[in-house]
Design a protein around this motif. Structure first.
Motif, PDB file in Angstrom:
ATOM      1  N   ASP A 163     -11.699   2.899  -5.764  1.00 33.86           N
ATOM      2  CA  ASP A 163     -10.951   1.948  -6.594  1.00 33.86           C
ATOM      3  C   ASP A 163     -10.666   2.528  -7.973  1.00 33.86           C
ATOM      4  O   ASP A 163      -9.564   2.375  -8.511  1.00 33.86           O
ATOM      5  CB  ASP A 163     -11.735   0.645  -6.735  1.00 33.86           C
ATOM      6  N   ARG A 199      -7.526   3.744   2.234  1.00 38.04           N
ATOM      7  CA  ARG A 199      -8.616   3.832   1.254  1.00 38.04           C
ATOM      8  C   ARG A 199      -9.365   5.156   1.428  1.00 38.04           C
ATOM      9  O   ARG A 199     -10.590   5.203   1.486  1.00 38.04           O
ATOM     10  CB  ARG A 199      -9.566   2.635   1.366  1.00 38.04           C
ATOM     11  N   TRP A 238      -8.100   5.388  -7.644  1.00 30.90           N
ATOM     12  CA  TRP A 238      -6.758   4.845  -7.407  1.00 30.90           C
ATOM     13  C   TRP A 238      -6.171   4.267  -8.691  1.00 30.90           C
ATOM     14  O   TRP A 238      -4.990   4.463  -8.991  1.00 30.90           O
ATOM     15  CB  TRP A 238      -6.804   3.780  -6.320  1.00 30.90           C
ATOM     16  N   SER A 294      -3.848   4.355  -0.404  1.00 29.65           N
ATOM     17  CA  SER A 294      -4.447   3.044  -0.664  1.00 29.65           C
ATOM     18  C   SER A 294      -4.564   2.193   0.596  1.00 29.65           C
ATOM     19  O   SER A 294      -5.381   1.278   0.649  1.00 29.65           O
ATOM     20  CB  SER A 294      -3.631   2.287  -1.718  1.00 29.65           C
ATOM     21  N   ALA A 320       0.843  -1.192   0.000  1.00 24.38           N
ATOM     22  CA  ALA A 320       0.000   0.000   0.000  1.00 24.38           C
ATOM     23  C   ALA A 320       0.878   1.242   0.000  1.00 24.38           C
ATOM     24  O   ALA A 320       1.952   1.269   0.590  1.00 24.38           O
ATOM     25  CB  ALA A 320      -0.903  -0.008   1.227  1.00 24.38           C
ATOM     26  N   SER A 339      -2.908   5.917 -10.321  1.00 17.21           N
ATOM     27  CA  SER A 339      -1.733   5.039 -10.319  1.00 17.21           C
ATOM     28  C   SER A 339      -1.130   4.908 -11.712  1.00 17.21           C
ATOM     29  O   SER A 339      -0.036   4.358 -11.868  1.00 17.21           O
ATOM     30  CB  SER A 339      -2.107   3.641  -9.809  1.00 17.21           C
TER      31      SER A 339
END
Length: 238
Positions: A164, A147, A167, A144, A132, A171
């Motif tokens: 999600d 969250r 992220w 992450s 993470a 990312s």
């Protein structure tokens, strides 16, 4: 350490359907499955019992699924999978907009339902993953492990599915992610060319992270290709 049995609450007024679904999920998925048939009691039960996942029918006596989802969303952070009418695109969009993480159309196909449930539960690890990390682009921070995300040090209210997706995009800054790739990564299924859930979530995420919904600079739509997170635009935010 072995994961303890996941607890699932089915909110469905069709008792026969609920019991058949319960039996299938228990025998094929190894879950502990509870049933609530009264919409008027569902919200309180979700908040008090805090199941690992809720399967929520849209049409219920006492209180409909959209209202229940809206009421519990800020007090229950587990995934909500909504059951909607097969061809009613509006139901699906409204469900996602009120905070549902995914949906399955009726009549329910048990194997598909099980696959969607497993995909949602994979987003809810009991412990933070060892890899993470935290991403920061100017005033936008995404963590992450927790969250959670913040904009100018203010926490952003995101559903699990929205986090999600955010992220995944952040990312991969500067890289166009197709809908097919996003579906495969987040839902474990192929994109059918019609599902609008990703588009709905993008439209909800944009204003939350300070993007302009009408003229987006942070999350751009690349026509015919997918979505692109522009890190330079995020860093330049004041």
């Amino acid at each position: 350490m072995e994961q303890e049995t996941w607890r699932i609450l089915i909110v469905e007024d069709d008792r026969r359907l609920a019991e058949l679904t319960q039996e299938y999920l228990q025998s094929s998925g190894g879950f502990e499955v509870l049933i609530e048939s009264d919409g008027a009691c569902a919200a309180e039960r979700i908040i008090e019992e805090r199941p690992d996942l809720v399967v929520l029918d849209l049409m219920l006596p006492g209180e409909d699924g959209l209202s229940i989802c809206r009421r519990v969303r800020d007090r229950y952070d587990g995934p909500i999978l909504m059951l909607t009418a097969r061809a009613d695109d509006l139901d699906q969009v409204l469900g996602l907009e009120t905070g549902a993480d995914d949906y399955v159309c009726k009549p329910v196909r048990p194997r598909l339902l099980l696959a969607r449930i497993r995909a949602l539960l994979r987003r809810q690890p009991p412990e933070a993953p060892t890899n993470a990390k935290r991403l920061q682009f100017g005033p936008l921070v995404i963590d992450s492990a927790l969250r959670e995300a913040w904009l100018r040090e203010q926490q952003i209210e995101l559903t699990g599915a929205e986090f999600d997706l955010l992220w995944l995009l952040t990312s991969n800054p500067g890289r166009i992610l197709s809908r097919e790739e996003i579906f495969a990564e987040l839902r474990g299924i192929e994109y059918d060319g019609q599902d609008r859930s990703i588009d709905v979530r993008i439209s909800r995420i944009r204003p939350k992270i300070g993007d302009d919904p009408d003229h987006p600079r942070l999350i751009k739509t690349v026509r015919g290709k997918g979505y692109l997170f522009v890190s330079e635009a995020a860093v330049a935010m004041v």
